[in-house]
Design a protein around this motif. Structure first.
Motif, PDB file in Angstrom:
ATOM      1  N   VAL A  25     -38.057  -2.246  38.588  1.00  0.00           N
ATOM      2  CA  VAL A  25     -37.692  -1.307  37.398  1.00  0.00           C
ATOM      3  C   VAL A  25     -36.602  -2.191  36.520  1.00  0.00           C
ATOM      4  O   VAL A  25     -36.587  -2.067  35.325  1.00  0.00           O
ATOM      5  N   LEU A  26     -35.808  -2.874  37.338  1.00  0.00           N
ATOM      6  CA  LEU A  26     -34.737  -3.666  36.546  1.00  0.00           C
ATOM      7  C   LEU A  26     -35.165  -4.887  35.565  1.00  0.00           C
ATOM      8  O   LEU A  26     -35.119  -4.614  34.577  1.00  0.00           O
ATOM      9  N   VAL A  27     -36.456  -5.567  36.423  1.00  0.00           N
ATOM     10  CA  VAL A  27     -37.238  -6.519  35.463  1.00  0.00           C
ATOM     11  C   VAL A  27     -37.686  -6.012  34.266  1.00  0.00           C
ATOM     12  O   VAL A  27     -37.761  -6.493  33.186  1.00  0.00           O
ATOM     13  N   ILE A  28     -38.370  -4.777  34.223  1.00  0.00           N
ATOM     14  CA  ILE A  28     -39.389  -4.150  33.297  1.00  0.00           C
ATOM     15  C   ILE A  28     -38.427  -3.503  32.318  1.00  0.00           C
ATOM     16  O   ILE A  28     -38.618  -3.783  31.118  1.00  0.00           O
ATOM     17  N   ASP A  29     -37.287  -2.988  32.606  1.00  0.00           N
ATOM     18  CA  ASP A  29     -36.078  -2.400  31.676  1.00  0.00           C
ATOM     19  C   ASP A  29     -35.494  -3.505  30.876  1.00  0.00           C
ATOM     20  O   ASP A  29     -35.258  -3.435  29.887  1.00  0.00           O
ATOM     21  N   SER A  31     -36.613  -6.389  30.199  1.00  0.00           N
ATOM     22  CA  SER A  31     -37.672  -7.057  29.352  1.00  0.00           C
ATOM     23  C   SER A  31     -37.732  -6.329  28.200  1.00  0.00           C
ATOM     24  O   SER A  31     -37.875  -6.653  27.148  1.00  0.00           O
ATOM     25  N   ALA A  32     -37.898  -4.821  28.521  1.00  0.00           N
ATOM     26  CA  ALA A  32     -38.106  -4.126  27.234  1.00  0.00           C
ATOM     27  C   ALA A  32     -36.951  -3.839  26.291  1.00  0.00           C
ATOM     28  O   ALA A  32     -37.004  -3.980  25.213  1.00  0.00           O
ATOM     29  N   ALA A  33     -35.530  -4.246  27.055  1.00  0.00           N
ATOM     30  CA  ALA A  33     -34.387  -4.122  26.202  1.00  0.00           C
ATOM     31  C   ALA A  33     -34.409  -5.517  25.413  1.00  0.00           C
ATOM     32  O   ALA A  33     -34.098  -5.648  24.175  1.00  0.00           O
ATOM     33  N   TYR A  34     -34.826  -6.771  26.034  1.00  0.00           N
ATOM     34  CA  TYR A  34     -34.487  -8.052  25.383  1.00  0.00           C
ATOM     35  C   TYR A  34     -35.940  -7.947  24.087  1.00  0.00           C
ATOM     36  O   TYR A  34     -35.491  -8.564  23.019  1.00  0.00           O
ATOM     37  N   LEU A  35     -36.962  -7.471  24.443  1.00  0.00           N
ATOM     38  CA  LEU A  35     -38.012  -7.287  23.251  1.00  0.00           C
ATOM     39  C   LEU A  35     -37.700  -6.507  22.123  1.00  0.00           C
ATOM     40  O   LEU A  35     -37.819  -6.574  21.000  1.00  0.00           O
ATOM     41  N   GLN A  36     -36.958  -5.286  22.344  1.00  0.00           N
ATOM     42  CA  GLN A  36     -36.436  -4.403  21.265  1.00  0.00           C
ATOM     43  C   GLN A  36     -35.377  -5.149  20.674  1.00  0.00           C
ATOM     44  O   GLN A  36     -35.464  -5.188  19.483  1.00  0.00           O
ATOM     45  N   ARG A  37     -34.482  -5.975  21.091  1.00  0.00           N
ATOM     46  CA  ARG A  37     -33.403  -6.440  20.432  1.00  0.00           C
ATOM     47  C   ARG A  37     -33.997  -7.844  19.555  1.00  0.00           C
ATOM     48  O   ARG A  37     -33.808  -7.666  18.388  1.00  0.00           O
ATOM     49  N   ALA A 116     -30.285   0.878  17.308  1.00  0.00           N
ATOM     50  CA  ALA A 116     -31.141   2.072  17.388  1.00  0.00           C
ATOM     51  C   ALA A 116     -31.049   2.272  19.009  1.00  0.00           C
ATOM     52  O   ALA A 116     -30.698   1.478  19.722  1.00  0.00           O
ATOM     53  N   PRO A 117     -31.395   3.494  19.172  1.00  0.00           N
ATOM     54  CA  PRO A 117     -31.414   3.813  20.647  1.00  0.00           C
ATOM     55  C   PRO A 117     -32.366   2.941  21.466  1.00  0.00           C
ATOM     56  O   PRO A 117     -33.369   2.733  21.214  1.00  0.00           O
ATOM     57  N   LEU A 118     -31.691   2.511  22.728  1.00  0.00           N
ATOM     58  CA  LEU A 118     -32.621   1.714  23.473  1.00  0.00           C
ATOM     59  C   LEU A 118     -33.606   2.693  24.380  1.00  0.00           C
ATOM     60  O   LEU A 118     -33.160   3.739  24.792  1.00  0.00           O
ATOM     61  N   ASP A 119     -34.879   2.269  24.228  1.00  0.00           N
ATOM     62  CA  ASP A 119     -35.851   3.060  24.914  1.00  0.00           C
ATOM     63  C   ASP A 119     -36.560   2.326  25.907  1.00  0.00           C
ATOM     64  O   ASP A 119     -37.124   1.278  25.727  1.00  0.00           O
ATOM     65  N   LEU A 120     -35.930   2.716  27.279  1.00  0.00           N
ATOM     66  CA  LEU A 120     -36.208   2.100  28.517  1.00  0.00           C
ATOM     67  C   LEU A 120     -37.544   2.807  29.105  1.00  0.00           C
ATOM     68  O   LEU A 120     -37.635   4.061  29.089  1.00  0.00           O
ATOM     69  N   PRO A 121     -38.559   1.967  29.320  1.00  0.00           N
ATOM     70  CA  PRO A 121     -39.835   2.636  29.838  1.00  0.00           C
ATOM     71  C   PRO A 121     -39.439   3.189  31.393  1.00  0.00           C
ATOM     72  O   PRO A 121     -40.370   4.273  31.514  1.00  0.00           O
ATOM     73  N   LEU A 122     -38.802   2.971  32.205  1.00  0.00           N
ATOM     74  CA  LEU A 122     -38.597   3.190  33.493  1.00  0.00           C
ATOM     75  C   LEU A 122     -37.170   3.336  33.791  1.00  0.00           C
ATOM     76  O   LEU A 122     -36.383   2.784  33.145  1.00  0.00           O
ATOM     77  N   SER A 123     -36.823   4.261  34.751  1.00  0.00           N
ATOM     78  CA  SER A 123     -35.500   4.592  35.091  1.00  0.00           C
ATOM     79  C   SER A 123     -35.586   5.325  36.732  1.00  0.00           C
ATOM     80  O   SER A 123     -36.587   5.758  36.883  1.00  0.00           O
ATOM     81  N   PHE A 124     -34.498   4.995  37.279  1.00  0.00           N
ATOM     82  CA  PHE A 124     -34.294   5.518  38.697  1.00  0.00           C
ATOM     83  C   PHE A 124     -33.255   6.634  38.485  1.00  0.00           C
ATOM     84  O   PHE A 124     -32.587   6.596  37.692  1.00  0.00           O
ATOM     85  N   PRO A 125     -33.625   7.721  39.429  1.00  0.00           N
ATOM     86  CA  PRO A 125     -32.564   8.870  39.315  1.00  0.00           C
ATOM     87  C   PRO A 125     -31.259   8.324  39.487  1.00  0.00           C
ATOM     88  O   PRO A 125     -31.069   7.569  40.228  1.00  0.00           O
ATOM     89  N   GLY A 126     -30.311   8.817  38.783  1.00  0.00           N
ATOM     90  CA  GLY A 126     -28.876   8.620  38.725  1.00  0.00           C
ATOM     91  C   GLY A 126     -28.609   7.338  37.895  1.00  0.00           C
ATOM     92  O   GLY A 126     -27.393   7.016  37.944  1.00  0.00           O
ATOM     93  N   SER A 127     -29.454   6.474  37.385  1.00  0.00           N
ATOM     94  CA  SER A 127     -29.070   5.197  36.580  1.00  0.00           C
ATOM     95  C   SER A 127     -28.954   5.714  35.066  1.00  0.00           C
ATOM     96  O   SER A 127     -29.205   6.979  34.904  1.00  0.00           O
ATOM     97  N   PRO A 128     -28.184   4.923  34.345  1.00  0.00           N
ATOM     98  CA  PRO A 128     -27.760   5.591  33.039  1.00  0.00           C
ATOM     99  C   PRO A 128     -29.184   5.791  32.046  1.00  0.00           C
ATOM    100  O   PRO A 128     -30.359   4.879  32.358  1.00  0.00           O
ATOM    101  N   GLY A 129     -29.193   6.512  31.322  1.00  0.00           N
ATOM    102  CA  GLY A 129     -30.600   7.069  30.656  1.00  0.00           C
ATOM    103  C   GLY A 129     -30.878   6.139  29.329  1.00  0.00           C
ATOM    104  O   GLY A 129     -31.868   6.063  29.158  1.00  0.00           O
ATOM    105  N   GLY A 130     -29.992   5.471  28.864  1.00  0.00           N
ATOM    106  CA  GLY A 130     -30.108   4.280  28.006  1.00  0.00           C
ATOM    107  C   GLY A 130     -28.962   3.913  27.279  1.00  0.00           C
ATOM    108  O   GLY A 130     -27.889   4.599  27.692  1.00  0.00           O
ATOM    109  N   GLY A 131     -29.136   3.258  26.382  1.00  0.00           N
ATOM    110  CA  GLY A 131     -27.854   2.947  25.298  1.00  0.00           C
ATOM    111  C   GLY A 131     -28.432   2.696  24.041  1.00  0.00           C
ATOM    112  O   GLY A 131     -29.275   3.168  23.493  1.00  0.00           O
TER     113      GLY A 131
END
Length: 144
Positions: A25-29, A31-37, A116-131
């Motif tokens: 999940v960490l690697v996917i998120d 990567s998604a943040a890097y690609l969005q930036r 822009a709001p950060l759109d993360l494809p995966l998240s764990f319960p209790g992790s930050p929703g986005g940034g």
């Protein structure tokens, strides 16, 4: 006396599986943040170039000729050009909630900051929703 240790391996396997899942999940998120930036970086550079190009192709140049020193750039015109560019390339559809700030520096530099709001494809319960992800670009409009 011998103790029954059955179930210990199961607990270990579940623990390792949880750690591996969190790493995936960490690697996917990340990567998604890097690609969005990276995408916002490209948009910011293109928008800044479009805003700076406004001074070189504006009505003032056609009616009054090219000035000796600097091309006329106003913040309002650059803002309109940047928003027009972002609409034309579909940036507002690709990045919902996109906000563009435009500033003119030194009279000939267009600076564009996109957020822009950060759109993360995966998240764990209790992790930050986005940034928020941000990028900036600038372009200079001068007379050669």
């Amino acid at each position: 006396m011998r103790r029954d240790e059955s179930g210990q391996v199961t607990l270990l396997v579940i623990g390792f599986a949880t750690v591996i899942a969190m790493a995936v999940v960490l690697v996917i998120d990340a990567s998604a943040a890097y690609l969005q930036r990276s995408g916002l970086d490209t948009l910011a550079d293109g928008a800044a170039l479009h805003g700076a190009d406004l001074g070189a192709t504006g009505v003032d140049v056609y009616t009054g000729g090219v000035p000796d020193q600097r091309l006329a750039l106003t913040e309002a015109d650059a803002q309109r050009a940047v928003e027009e560019y972002l609409r034309s390339v579909g940036a507002y559809a690709s990045y919902p909630g996109l906000v563009a700030q435009v500033a003119i520096a030194d009279g000939d530099t267009v600076r564009v900051e996109l957020r822009a709001p950060l759109d993360l494809p995966l998240s764990f319960p209790g992790s930050p929703g986005g940034g928020t992800v941000a990028a900036s670009g600038s372009a200079v409009s001068t007379v050669d």
